[in-house]
Design a protein around this motif. Structure first.
Motif, PDB file in Angstrom:
ATOM      1  N   ASP A  79      10.317  -1.003 -10.766  1.00 39.68           N
ATOM      2  CA  ASP A  79       9.021  -1.702 -10.883  1.00 39.68           C
ATOM      3  C   ASP A  79       8.883  -2.699  -9.725  1.00 39.68           C
ATOM      4  O   ASP A  79       7.873  -2.768  -9.027  1.00 39.68           O
ATOM      5  N   MET A  80       9.947  -3.438  -9.478  1.00 35.94           N
ATOM      6  CA  MET A  80       9.917  -4.467  -8.413  1.00 35.94           C
ATOM      7  C   MET A  80       9.840  -3.802  -7.041  1.00 35.94           C
ATOM      8  O   MET A  80       9.085  -4.236  -6.154  1.00 35.94           O
ATOM      9  N   ILE A  81      10.572  -2.717  -6.840  1.00 37.69           N
ATOM     10  CA  ILE A  81      10.549  -2.004  -5.553  1.00 37.69           C
ATOM     11  C   ILE A  81       9.137  -1.482  -5.270  1.00 37.69           C
ATOM     12  O   ILE A  81       8.652  -1.545  -4.140  1.00 37.69           O
ATOM     13  N   GLU A  82       8.457  -1.027  -6.326  1.00 38.06           N
ATOM     14  CA  GLU A  82       7.075  -0.557  -6.135  1.00 38.06           C
ATOM     15  C   GLU A  82       6.184  -1.708  -5.656  1.00 38.06           C
ATOM     16  O   GLU A  82       5.363  -1.553  -4.759  1.00 38.06           O
ATOM     17  N   SER A  83       6.410  -2.889  -6.228  1.00 39.09           N
ATOM     18  CA  SER A  83       5.611  -4.061  -5.807  1.00 39.09           C
ATOM     19  C   SER A  83       5.897  -4.402  -4.353  1.00 39.09           C
ATOM     20  O   SER A  83       5.000  -4.717  -3.567  1.00 39.09           O
ATOM     21  N   LEU A  84       7.157  -4.324  -3.967  1.00 39.41           N
ATOM     22  CA  LEU A  84       7.536  -4.636  -2.580  1.00 39.41           C
ATOM     23  C   LEU A  84       6.944  -3.610  -1.619  1.00 39.41           C
ATOM     24  O   LEU A  84       6.383  -3.966  -0.572  1.00 39.41           O
TER      25      LEU A  84
ATOM     26  N   MET B 231       4.316  -4.402   1.415  1.00 34.71           N
ATOM     27  CA  MET B 231       4.568  -3.992   2.811  1.00 34.71           C
ATOM     28  C   MET B 231       3.413  -3.132   3.318  1.00 34.71           C
ATOM     29  O   MET B 231       2.905  -3.321   4.429  1.00 34.71           O
ATOM     30  N   ALA B 232       2.959  -2.225   2.464  1.00 29.04           N
ATOM     31  CA  ALA B 232       1.840  -1.343   2.832  1.00 29.04           C
ATOM     32  C   ALA B 232       0.591  -2.173   3.124  1.00 29.04           C
ATOM     33  O   ALA B 232      -0.105  -1.950   4.129  1.00 29.04           O
TER      34      ALA B 232
ATOM     35  N   LEU C  43       9.097   4.491   0.232  1.00 29.29           N
ATOM     36  CA  LEU C  43       8.088   4.523   1.301  1.00 29.29           C
ATOM     37  C   LEU C  43       7.944   5.911   1.906  1.00 29.29           C
ATOM     38  O   LEU C  43       6.880   6.294   2.363  1.00 29.29           O
ATOM     39  N   CYS C  44       9.012   6.687   1.901  1.00 26.01           N
ATOM     40  CA  CYS C  44       8.855   7.991   2.582  1.00 26.01           C
ATOM     41  C   CYS C  44       8.749   9.149   1.609  1.00 26.01           C
ATOM     42  O   CYS C  44       8.543  10.283   2.020  1.00 26.01           O
TER      43      CYS C  44
ATOM     44  N   PHE D 102       2.147   6.307   0.336  1.00 23.79           N
ATOM     45  CA  PHE D 102       2.479   5.605   1.587  1.00 23.79           C
ATOM     46  C   PHE D 102       2.384   6.524   2.799  1.00 23.79           C
ATOM     47  O   PHE D 102       2.501   6.098   3.933  1.00 23.79           O
ATOM     48  N   GLY D 103       2.182   7.832   2.511  1.00 30.20           N
ATOM     49  CA  GLY D 103       2.054   8.760   3.642  1.00 30.20           C
ATOM     50  C   GLY D 103       0.794   8.495   4.445  1.00 30.20           C
ATOM     51  O   GLY D 103       0.732   8.810   5.629  1.00 30.20           O
ATOM     52  N   PHE D 104      -0.197   7.848   3.786  1.00 29.45           N
ATOM     53  CA  PHE D 104      -1.480   7.656   4.481  1.00 29.45           C
ATOM     54  C   PHE D 104      -1.554   6.332   5.234  1.00 29.45           C
ATOM     55  O   PHE D 104      -2.582   5.930   5.736  1.00 29.45           O
ATOM     56  N   LEU D 105      -0.429   5.635   5.291  1.00 33.29           N
ATOM     57  CA  LEU D 105      -0.447   4.364   6.045  1.00 33.29           C
ATOM     58  C   LEU D 105      -0.560   4.662   7.537  1.00 33.29           C
ATOM     59  O   LEU D 105      -0.161   5.724   8.005  1.00 33.29           O
ATOM     60  N   PRO D 106      -1.100   3.721   8.327  1.00 33.20           N
ATOM     61  CA  PRO D 106      -1.264   3.937   9.770  1.00 33.20           C
ATOM     62  C   PRO D 106       0.074   3.821  10.505  1.00 33.20           C
ATOM     63  O   PRO D 106       0.270   2.951  11.362  1.00 33.20           O
TER      64      PRO D 106
END
Ligand code: 6PG
Length: 256
Positions: free
Chosen positions: A23-28, A32-33, A63-64, A69-73
Motif C-alpha cells: 500500500d505504501m509503495i503504491e503511494s510512493l 514519484m509519477a 514502476l516498471c 506508470f508505462g504512460f509516464l513521460p
C-alpha cells in the motif's frame, strides 16, 4: 510500548505509511509519477535521483510492471544516482547495476538519460558532477532535482553520508567521494546535503521492523531540539523549499 501498537513517529515533513508495505509503495510510486509529470509539464524535462540498497526494489518493480506508470513521460526523464559504490558497473554491489536491471532497462528512457556514476574515471565524483551540471545547464550554484529517493541504514546514514564521515561537512559540491572507518566498504560517491536539500521533493523510504529503533532514535532527536547530523546523517535532510516525505511501512513505523 507494546510491540505492534501504533507509535506516532514525529518526523519533519509528512509521514506516509498505509495499511501494508505494498500500500505504501503504491503511494510512493504515485508521488514519484506525479513529480515526473509536473516537471515535464512545467520545464519539459524531469530529473530524478534514485538510491540503491535493497529497500527500493519493490518500488522499481511497481514502476516498471504496473501499466499505469508505462504512460509516464520517461522519454523526457533523466535518472541520476544518489550514491554509488566504487566498484565496476557489473559488480553485484553496484547500485547502478541493480537500478538498471530492475527499472531502467524496462523503461522507454533514452540511453543518454540514464546516468551511471563513472566509477572507472580517476576522480568519479568530479566527473559525475561535471556531467550533472552540463546536462542540467547549471554551471554555478546548486541545481534543483525534481525528485530524490533516499533510503536509511540502521546507522541512520542516507545516500552514502555515513555517521562521522568526511562527506557530511562538504557544502561546496554536489557530489563527493566518501570513505573511512564508518563508511561501509567499498568507498563511495555520494550526493551531498546541498544537492539533496535543494530538491523539489525528497522521499525517504524505510521498511522493516529492523529499522524501527533507528527511526525512533531519529524522531526523538528531532523532538529533543537540534539533532546531530554527524551522528544521525538522515537528520541533515532538510529541504530548503522542497517537500520531505517519509514513506514507512507499518513494520518500520510501528516496530515488531
Ligand atoms: C547504498 C544505498 C544506501 C541505502 C541504505 C539502506 O548504497 O547502500 O544507497 O544509502 O539507501 O543503506 O539500504 P537498504 O535499503 O539495503 O536497507
Amino acid at each position: 510500548m507494546a510491540p505492534g501498537s501504533p507509535v506516532s513517529l514525529r518526523l519533519p515533513g509528512q509521514v506516509v505509511t498505509g495499511k501494508s508495505r505494498d500500500d505504501m509503495i503504491e503511494s510512493l510510486a504515485a508521488a514519484m509519477a506525479s513529480a515526473i509529470r509536473q516537471a515535464v509539464l512545467e520545464r519539459g524535462v524531469a530529473h530524478i535521483a534514485l538510491s540503491g540498497g535493497s529497500t527500493p526494489k519493490p518500488l522499481f518493480l511497481q514502476l516498471c510492471t504496473d501499466p499505469l506508470f508505462g504512460f509516464l513521460p520517461w522519454q523526457q526523464t533523466h535518472a541520476w544516482l544518489v550514491d554509488e559504490r566504487q566498484v565496476p558497473l557489473d559488480h553485484d554491489k553496484s547500485n547502478y547495476r541493480m537500478i538498471h536491471e530492475l527499472l531502467l532497462a524496462h523503461l522507454p528512457m533514452p540511453e543518454e538519460h540514464r546516468h551511471p556514476v563513472p566509477v572507472d574515471r580517476h576522480e568519479p565524483a568530479e566527473a559525475y558532477e561535471a556531467e550533472f551540471r552540463r546536462t542540467l545547464g547549471v554551471a554555478e550554484g546548486v541545481p534543483a532535482l525534481d525528485f530524490v529517493l533516499l533510503g536509511m541504514g540502521d546507522d541512520a546514514h542516507t545516500a552514502s553520508l555515513f555517521p562521522l564521515s568526511p562527506a557530511l561537512g562538504v557544502d561546496d559540491r554536489c557530489f563527493v567521494e566518501n570513505g573511512g572507518p564508518t563508511v561501509v566498504p567499498p568507498d563511495r560517491v555520494t550526493m551531498t546535503y546541498p544537492l539533496i536539500n535543494h530538491a523539489r521533493e525528497v522521499a525517504v523510504l524505510v521498511t522493516g521492523t529492523a529499522k524501527h529503533p533507528t527511526l525512533r532514535e531519529v524522531a526523538e532527536a528531532y523532538e529533543s531540539g537540534e539533532p546531530s547530523f554527524h551522528q544521525l546523517p538522515v537528520t541533515g535532510v532538510r529541504p530548503h523549499a522542497g517537500s520531505l516525505t517519509w514513506f514507512l511501512d507499518p513494520e518500520a513505523a510501528m516496530g515488531a
